[in-house]
Design a protein around this motif. Structure first.
Motif, PDB file in Angstrom:
ATOM      1  N   LYS A 130       0.851  -1.195   0.000  1.00 40.23           N
ATOM      2  CA  LYS A 130       0.000   0.000   0.000  1.00 40.23           C
ATOM      3  C   LYS A 130       0.886   1.245   0.000  1.00 40.23           C
ATOM      4  N   ALA A 131       1.881   1.238   0.915  1.00 43.71           N
ATOM      5  CA  ALA A 131       2.773   2.401   1.031  1.00 43.71           C
ATOM      6  C   ALA A 131       3.537   2.625  -0.272  1.00 43.71           C
ATOM      7  N   SER A 132       3.968   1.548  -0.903  1.00 45.48           N
ATOM      8  CA  SER A 132       4.766   1.751  -2.116  1.00 45.48           C
ATOM      9  C   SER A 132       3.894   2.230  -3.290  1.00 45.48           C
ATOM     10  N   LEU A 133       2.622   1.811  -3.323  1.00 48.69           N
ATOM     11  CA  LEU A 133       1.731   2.318  -4.383  1.00 48.69           C
ATOM     12  C   LEU A 133       1.471   3.817  -4.201  1.00 48.69           C
ATOM     13  N   VAL A 134       1.285   4.228  -2.939  1.00 49.64           N
ATOM     14  CA  VAL A 134       1.064   5.648  -2.651  1.00 49.64           C
ATOM     15  C   VAL A 134       2.298   6.465  -3.066  1.00 49.64           C
ATOM     16  N   LYS A 135       3.473   5.953  -2.714  1.00 49.15           N
ATOM     17  CA  LYS A 135       4.722   6.650  -3.073  1.00 49.15           C
ATOM     18  C   LYS A 135       4.875   6.742  -4.586  1.00 49.15           C
ATOM     19  N   MET A 136       4.463   5.670  -5.279  1.00 52.32           N
ATOM     20  CA  MET A 136       4.548   5.664  -6.744  1.00 52.32           C
ATOM     21  C   MET A 136       3.683   6.798  -7.328  1.00 52.32           C
ATOM     22  N   VAL A 137       2.479   6.959  -6.797  1.00 54.32           N
ATOM     23  CA  VAL A 137       1.601   8.030  -7.293  1.00 54.32           C
ATOM     24  C   VAL A 137       2.216   9.388  -6.966  1.00 54.32           C
ATOM     25  N   GLU A 138       2.720   9.535  -5.746  1.00 56.80           N
ATOM     26  CA  GLU A 138       3.314  10.816  -5.329  1.00 56.80           C
ATOM     27  C   GLU A 138       4.513  11.197  -6.185  1.00 56.80           C
ATOM     28  N   SER A 139       5.271  10.195  -6.593  1.00 55.14           N
ATOM     29  CA  SER A 139       6.479  10.489  -7.375  1.00 55.14           C
ATOM     30  C   SER A 139       6.117  10.949  -8.796  1.00 55.14           C
ATOM     31  N   GLY A 140       4.833  10.750  -9.172  1.00 50.29           N
ATOM     32  CA  GLY A 140       4.408  11.130 -10.525  1.00 50.29           C
ATOM     33  C   GLY A 140       4.921  10.160 -11.581  1.00 50.29           C
ATOM     34  N   ARG A 141       5.390   8.999 -11.149  1.00 51.85           N
ATOM     35  CA  ARG A 141       5.928   8.042 -12.118  1.00 51.85           C
ATOM     36  C   ARG A 141       5.094   6.762 -12.180  1.00 51.85           C
ATOM     37  N   THR A 142       3.781   6.927 -12.236  1.00 55.15           N
ATOM     38  CA  THR A 142       2.927   5.757 -12.397  1.00 55.15           C
ATOM     39  C   THR A 142       3.128   5.217 -13.812  1.00 55.15           C
ATOM     40  N   PRO A 143       3.497   3.942 -13.937  1.00 58.70           N
ATOM     41  CA  PRO A 143       3.735   3.398 -15.279  1.00 58.70           C
ATOM     42  C   PRO A 143       2.412   3.199 -16.018  1.00 58.70           C
ATOM     43  N   HIS A 144       2.454   2.817 -17.276  1.00 60.48           N
ATOM     44  CA  HIS A 144       1.174   2.643 -17.982  1.00 60.48           C
ATOM     45  C   HIS A 144       0.612   1.243 -17.809  1.00 60.48           C
ATOM     46  N   ALA A 145       1.419   0.327 -17.242  1.00 63.01           N
ATOM     47  CA  ALA A 145       0.893  -1.022 -16.993  1.00 63.01           C
ATOM     48  C   ALA A 145       1.519  -1.633 -15.747  1.00 63.01           C
ATOM     49  N   LEU A 146       0.648  -2.090 -14.844  1.00 63.11           N
ATOM     50  CA  LEU A 146       1.098  -2.790 -13.645  1.00 63.11           C
ATOM     51  C   LEU A 146       0.595  -4.224 -13.727  1.00 63.11           C
ATOM     52  N   LEU A 147       1.406  -5.141 -13.225  1.00 66.86           N
ATOM     53  CA  LEU A 147       0.970  -6.534 -13.180  1.00 66.86           C
ATOM     54  C   LEU A 147       0.986  -6.970 -11.717  1.00 66.86           C
ATOM     55  N   PHE A 148      -0.214  -7.090 -11.128  1.00 68.68           N
ATOM     56  CA  PHE A 148      -0.318  -7.565  -9.745  1.00 68.68           C
ATOM     57  C   PHE A 148      -0.259  -9.085  -9.762  1.00 68.68           C
ATOM     58  N   VAL A 149       0.677  -9.648  -9.000  1.00 72.24           N
ATOM     59  CA  VAL A 149       0.786 -11.102  -8.906  1.00 72.24           C
ATOM     60  C   VAL A 149       0.352 -11.502  -7.506  1.00 72.24           C
ATOM     61  N   GLU A 150      -0.680 -12.321  -7.419  1.00 70.36           N
ATOM     62  CA  GLU A 150      -1.209 -12.682  -6.098  1.00 70.36           C
ATOM     63  C   GLU A 150      -1.526 -14.163  -6.058  1.00 70.36           C
ATOM     64  N   GLN A 151      -1.844 -14.640  -4.852  1.00 69.68           N
ATOM     65  CA  GLN A 151      -2.457 -15.949  -4.708  1.00 69.68           C
ATOM     66  C   GLN A 151      -3.920 -15.718  -4.397  1.00 69.68           C
ATOM     67  N   GLU A 152      -4.721 -16.725  -4.664  1.00 68.83           N
ATOM     68  CA  GLU A 152      -6.154 -16.566  -4.471  1.00 68.83           C
ATOM     69  C   GLU A 152      -6.465 -16.036  -3.073  1.00 68.83           C
ATOM     70  N   GLY A 153      -7.358 -15.054  -3.044  1.00 66.29           N
ATOM     71  CA  GLY A 153      -7.834 -14.570  -1.752  1.00 66.29           C
ATOM     72  C   GLY A 153      -7.037 -13.429  -1.147  1.00 66.29           C
ATOM     73  N   MET A 154      -6.057 -12.893  -1.888  1.00 68.00           N
ATOM     74  CA  MET A 154      -5.269 -11.790  -1.335  1.00 68.00           C
ATOM     75  C   MET A 154      -5.883 -10.431  -1.639  1.00 68.00           C
ATOM     76  N   GLY A 155      -6.844 -10.396  -2.536  1.00 68.97           N
ATOM     77  CA  GLY A 155      -7.595  -9.165  -2.750  1.00 68.97           C
ATOM     78  C   GLY A 155      -6.996  -8.180  -3.739  1.00 68.97           C
ATOM     79  N   ALA A 156      -6.237  -8.665  -4.713  1.00 72.54           N
ATOM     80  CA  ALA A 156      -5.593  -7.737  -5.656  1.00 72.54           C
ATOM     81  C   ALA A 156      -6.604  -6.888  -6.432  1.00 72.54           C
ATOM     82  N   ALA A 157      -7.789  -7.421  -6.706  1.00 72.36           N
ATOM     83  CA  ALA A 157      -8.798  -6.612  -7.416  1.00 72.36           C
ATOM     84  C   ALA A 157      -9.152  -5.392  -6.561  1.00 72.36           C
ATOM     85  N   GLY A 158      -9.242  -5.597  -5.240  1.00 68.46           N
ATOM     86  CA  GLY A 158      -9.520  -4.495  -4.325  1.00 68.46           C
ATOM     87  C   GLY A 158      -8.381  -3.476  -4.320  1.00 68.46           C
ATOM     88  N   PHE A 159      -7.145  -3.964  -4.360  1.00 70.88           N
ATOM     89  CA  PHE A 159      -5.989  -3.063  -4.407  1.00 70.88           C
ATOM     90  C   PHE A 159      -6.005  -2.224  -5.687  1.00 70.88           C
TER      91      PHE A 159
END
Ligand SMILES: [Zn+2]
Length: 381
Positions: free
Chosen positions: A13-42
């Motif tokens: 969570k903290a690193s995503l916030v920092k990414m937005v603050e830095s103004g360097r949000t890339p055009h594609a992120l790939l969230f890698v999760e195991q079932e039930g970790m809630g990546a859709a929510g993230f």
């Protein structure tokens, strides 16, 4: 959905916030999760943070405000620049024309309801919600065309158009190639968030165009604390569920609420172990018939349950019961199993269960998978 609404992965969570603050949000992120970790929510929380007019900076907790129009709209999953694509299939409720080319748009109400009520939902939960339980969902080239059309339109109300693709491993080659083109020639102001559980199944050319973000399982003691508080469990039970769920909040939640399927797996495993210990090939094969008759999700759940249970017997046989988090009422039975099973059994059978899970995921004929697996119980025990 704010970051604080989601359980686990605080560093992320903290690193995503920092990414937005830095103004360097890339055009594609790939969230890698195991079932039930809630990546859709993230993914939703990130879109909300990007668009929130009063978001709290990282030094003060790093989250969206929860009250501005963008936040309220995200809470209802009604933000016009947040889009979703996910595996679907034809269902009886679709018109004849839609049955021929089912796409996510036709199931958006069910998707939104599911994601809002439980961001940790499983593939099975989605299949059930949209009514394709006995069919495999997939992301077709028609879906890829819809994604392309959606992204070619102007954003309504924001700097970003966010496209969340849930389980891109369910794309066939044609759809994957189309997605690859979109990733290769990104439109300005577009953010793709791919959520995968099987990164190895994605085209390497797709993976290489995304910034990879890995969600981590929760520490078991931490998950147990959350479960004990949220579901009023005693410490031993909470630890047992946390252990069984391998650090995934969604899986633990599912196990706690789905006692029935859990019981089924438990009964089948116990009879399989007993028949194997009696050296009854007929008995072992009868259990394999029962397993073959289950649905795919229940088969998978059986294998995961069996792996965890067998680890517990192993721990007991090594005289470290404290680590195995065995529920008190099953401790004696596990002790008796540990006394009767060969020390060489554990490692070999866990390998066989891993192979079985991979075969189920790869749609290998269930009869083959379970005849082989149950035979190995008979041989190795
Ligand atoms: Zn806000």
């Amino acid at each position: 959905m704010r970051f604080s609404d989601l359980i686990g992965n605080d560093a992320l969570k903290a690193s995503l916030v920092k990414m937005v603050e830095s103004g360097r949000t890339p055009h594609a992120l790939l969230f890698v999760e195991q079932e039930g970790m809630g990546a859709a929510g993230f993914a939703v929380a990130l879109s909300q943070y990007l668009n929130c007019k009063n978001h709290v900076p990282s030094d003060f907790g790093g989250d969206s405000c929860g009250e501005c129009p963008a936040c309220r709209s995200h809470a209802n999953l009604a933000w016009p620049d947040l889009h979703f694509a996910f595996p679907v299939n034809a269902t009886a409720s679709l018109s004849d024309a839609d049955k021929k080319r089912p796409v996510s748009r036709l199931f958006m109400a069910e998707w939104n309801k599911l994601l809002k009520s439980n961001p940790y939902f499983s593939e099975h939960d989605l299949a059930e919600a949209i009514g394709i339980e006995n069919k495999a969902g997939n992301i077709s080239v028609n879906e890829a065309k819809e994604i392309s059309d959606t992204l070619s339109m102007h954003a309504y109300d924001s700097d970003y158009k966010v496209m969340v693709i849930w389980l891109p491993e369910k794309m066939n080659m044609e759809a994957s190639n189309k997605l690859l083109k979109l990733l290769e020639e990104p439109q300005p102001g577009t953010l793709f968030i791919l959520v995968t559980r099987q990164i190895e199944k994605l085209l390497s050319t797709i993976v290489s165009r995304c910034q990879i973000v890995r969600l981590q399982p929760m520490e078991q003691y931490q998950l147990a604390e959350v479960l004990a508080a949220g579901f009023e469990l005693d410490e031993a039970d909470a630890m047992s569920y946390a252990n069984l769920a391998a650090g995934s909040y969604g899986r633990a939640k599912e196990l706690i609420s789905g006692e029935e399927s859990f019981t089924e797996a438990d009964e089948l495993l116990r009879s399989l172990l007993e028949e194997a210990l009696k050296h009854s090939l007929a008995g072992v094969l009868a259990v394999s018939e029962n397993l073959t008759g289950l649905g795919k999700e229940a088969q998978r759940r059986f294998c995961i349950y069996a792996e965890n249970y067998i680890r517990k017997i192993f721990m007991m046989s090594e005289n470290v019961p404290g680590i195995s988090y065995t529920k008190r009422q099953e401790e004696d039975y596990i002790k008796s199993l540990a006394a009767r099973i060969k020390p060489t059994f554990y490692q070999k059978i866990i390998g066989a269960l891993d192979t079985a899970i991979a075969a189920i995921d790869g749609n290998v004929l269930a009869k083959l998978v379970f005849t082989d697996l149950c035979n190995r119980f008979y041989l190795y025990i």
